[in-house]
Write an enzyme that holds these catalytic residues in place. Structure first.
Site, PDB file in Angstrom:
ATOM      1  N   LYS A  98      -6.124   1.737   2.693  1.00  0.00           N
ATOM      2  CA  LYS A  98      -6.484   1.282   2.370  1.00  0.00           C
ATOM      3  C   LYS A  98      -8.175   2.337   1.635  1.00  0.00           C
ATOM      4  O   LYS A  98      -8.608   2.182   0.269  1.00  0.00           O
ATOM      5  CB  LYS A  98      -6.986   0.111   3.201  1.00  0.00           C
ATOM      6  CG  LYS A  98      -5.970  -1.208   2.934  1.00  0.00           C
ATOM      7  CD  LYS A  98      -6.533  -1.907   4.000  1.00  0.00           C
ATOM      8  CE  LYS A  98      -5.601  -3.492   3.822  1.00  0.00           C
ATOM      9  NZ  LYS A  98      -6.271  -4.503   4.750  1.00  0.00           N
ATOM     10  N   ASP A 149      -3.992   1.548   8.516  1.00  0.00           N
ATOM     11  CA  ASP A 149      -3.815   0.314   7.911  1.00  0.00           C
ATOM     12  C   ASP A 149      -5.438   0.483   7.065  1.00  0.00           C
ATOM     13  O   ASP A 149      -5.282   0.594   5.772  1.00  0.00           O
ATOM     14  CB  ASP A 149      -3.611  -1.479   7.921  1.00  0.00           C
ATOM     15  CG  ASP A 149      -3.720  -2.158   7.565  1.00  0.00           C
ATOM     16  OD1 ASP A 149      -2.756  -1.869   6.406  1.00  0.00           O
ATOM     17  OD2 ASP A 149      -4.663  -2.406   7.301  1.00  0.00           O
ATOM     18  N   VAL A 174      -6.369  -3.934  -0.736  1.00  0.00           N
ATOM     19  CA  VAL A 174      -7.404  -3.172  -0.082  1.00  0.00           C
ATOM     20  C   VAL A 174      -8.403  -4.878   0.157  1.00  0.00           C
ATOM     21  O   VAL A 174      -8.633  -5.741  -0.842  1.00  0.00           O
ATOM     22  CB  VAL A 174      -7.678  -2.736  -1.289  1.00  0.00           C
ATOM     23  CG1 VAL A 174      -9.662  -2.477  -0.354  1.00  0.00           C
ATOM     24  CG2 VAL A 174      -7.116  -1.173  -1.432  1.00  0.00           C
ATOM     25  N   GLU A 178       0.973  -8.006  13.555  1.00  0.00           N
ATOM     26  CA  GLU A 178       2.416  -8.014  13.405  1.00  0.00           C
ATOM     27  C   GLU A 178       2.976  -8.091  14.903  1.00  0.00           C
ATOM     28  O   GLU A 178       1.656  -7.203  15.328  1.00  0.00           O
ATOM     29  CB  GLU A 178       3.019  -6.884  12.628  1.00  0.00           C
ATOM     30  CG  GLU A 178       2.709  -6.882  11.343  1.00  0.00           C
ATOM     31  CD  GLU A 178       3.479  -7.706  10.261  1.00  0.00           C
ATOM     32  OE1 GLU A 178       4.092  -8.253  10.680  1.00  0.00           O
ATOM     33  OE2 GLU A 178       3.566  -8.096   9.647  1.00  0.00           O
ATOM     34  N   LYS A 192       1.045  -0.954   0.317  1.00  0.00           N
ATOM     35  CA  LYS A 192      -0.069   0.326  -0.325  1.00  0.00           C
ATOM     36  C   LYS A 192       0.770   1.521   0.374  1.00  0.00           C
ATOM     37  O   LYS A 192       0.324   1.812  -0.624  1.00  0.00           O
ATOM     38  CB  LYS A 192      -1.008   0.287   1.404  1.00  0.00           C
ATOM     39  CG  LYS A 192      -2.008  -1.220   1.164  1.00  0.00           C
ATOM     40  CD  LYS A 192      -2.410  -0.745   2.021  1.00  0.00           C
ATOM     41  CE  LYS A 192      -1.921  -1.640   3.627  1.00  0.00           C
ATOM     42  NZ  LYS A 192      -1.756  -3.421   3.698  1.00  0.00           N
ATOM     43  N   GLY A 208      -1.084 -15.112  12.567  1.00  0.00           N
ATOM     44  CA  GLY A 208       0.473 -14.745  11.371  1.00  0.00           C
ATOM     45  C   GLY A 208      -0.837 -13.277  11.138  1.00  0.00           C
ATOM     46  O   GLY A 208      -0.832 -12.679   9.642  1.00  0.00           O
ATOM     47  N   GLY A 216      -7.243  -7.680   0.719  1.00  0.00           N
ATOM     48  CA  GLY A 216      -6.752  -9.006   0.636  1.00  0.00           C
ATOM     49  C   GLY A 216      -7.242  -9.391  -0.797  1.00  0.00           C
ATOM     50  O   GLY A 216      -7.045  -9.231  -1.542  1.00  0.00           O
TER      51      GLY A 216
END
Length: 345
Positions: free
Chosen positions: A228, A224, A156, A213, A129, A210, A158
């Site tokens: 997007k 985030d 955006v 982070e 991004k 996962g 996935g």
């Protein structure tokens, strides 16, 4: 006979490794169904690169990373210390696949790689991004000047084709309201907290799976999702937005009492990204929002993301994805590569 397309892959983390696996897994399908042979001719990580005009074995690349090594250790073709941008300059590739980490300070190394690829006349497909948020107009201008494509549906939600729906399927429509749960980490955390877990417990689960982070601040503080939303504003809504135009509030202030109160009122709290059309343009926001329980986005489970387009002539369109790991994001990169050579269909 299949058309051979050389790919340069930058970034071999969770998404990049899965993309490499898909090249091996889907090679026969791509040849038979689309007449394409995708050859990995270069790959770079933070420690070096590997480069081979005849093609690298994607599974060897994956094995090196899973063994904790750099791709620079690739037998015969490894280039220790080679910078990613130098790989882009030297690789005999027609497409750059940028799966490098998001960096919102200066966009590097992804931004430099994307610039170089476009200037060289390479198509670019990216899940990163950062370059788009920081330099959307510049990069789209470079792509137009070079007569190549810059595809970014993987940036955006996935594997969910949120960008594609807005750009391709809503042609002629006016989007009066866009709503989205665009960040999986926060949706996972809020869903698990509503089930009784503490914030710390839900975050630890998200990290173990996962989804989050080690430093989750970009996700939990709302940035985030804001990134997007900016990409959707630029690419779908035609709104020249930047991050400064987005009202942002994360989920760190949401506690069990807030969730219980919302539930008692028949509502569900989601981190909602919103673009509402006004007389002055679009008002953009990301904030925890209590949604009525029958709202399409209120029904999303912990591993889901979704978007709702409210339009003037196409009705209200809702799309969602279950994304339990980054495989659908890698698949979105593959989708963009194939669509470039199928004329964007």
């Amino acid at each position: 006979m299949a058309e051979r397309i050389g790919l340069a892959l930058v970034g071999v983390g969770n998404v990049g490794r899965r993309f490499a696996k898909l090249l091996a897994r889907k090679g026969e399908t791509l040849r038979e169904r689309y007449g394409l042979e995708l050859a990995l001719v270069g790959v770079a990580d933070s420690s070096g690169a590997a480069l081979a005009a005849e093609g690298l074995d994607p599974l060897t690349v994956v094995e090196l990373k899973e063994w904790g090594q750099s791709v620079a250790a690739y037998p015969r073709y490894g280039r220790p210390g080679m910078a990613a941008v130098d790989l882009v300059r030297q690789a005999p590739a027609q497409v750059l696949v940028d799966a490098s980490p998001v960096n919102l300070r200066d966009g590097q190394p992804g931004l430099g790689c994307v610039r170089e690829a476009l200037r060289r006349g390479m198509h670019v497909v990216t899940s990163n991004k950062g370059p788009l948020v920081l330099a959307y107009d510049e990069l789209m201008g470079l792509a137009a000047e070079s007569g190549v494509r810059l595809a970014f549906s993987a940036t955006v939600t996935g594997g969910l084709p949120t960008v594609n729906i807005g750009q391709r399927d809503l042609v002629g429509s006016e989007i009066v309201l866009l709503e989205g749960v665009l960040n999986l980490t926060t949706n996972y955390i809020l869903t698990r907290m509503a089930e009784g877990r503490s914030y710390a417990e839900a975050l630890a689960e998200a990290q173990a799976q996962g989804h989050a982070e080690a430093d989750p601040s970009l996700d939990v503080e709302g940035w985030d999702a804001a990134n997007k939303l900016v990409i959707l504003a630029r690419s779908v809504l035609g709104c020249p937005a930047t991050l400064d135009d987005v009202e942002v509030e994360g989920i760190t202030g949401i506690g069990p009492d807030d969730l219980r109160r919302a539930k008692a009122q028949g509502k569900v709290i989601k981190l909602l990204a919103r673009a509402e059309k006004t007389d002055a343009g679009y008002r953009l926001s990301v904030r925890p929002t209590p949604l009525e329980a029958n709202h399409p986005l209120a029904r999303l489970t912990a591993h889901q993301m979704g978007v709702v387009y409210h339009t003037d002539i196409n009705g209200t369109i809702m799309a969602a994805i279950v994304e339990e790991d980054p495989l659908p994001t890698a698949a979105a990169l593959l989708r963009d590569v194939v669509n470039i050579y199928r004329g964007g269909r």
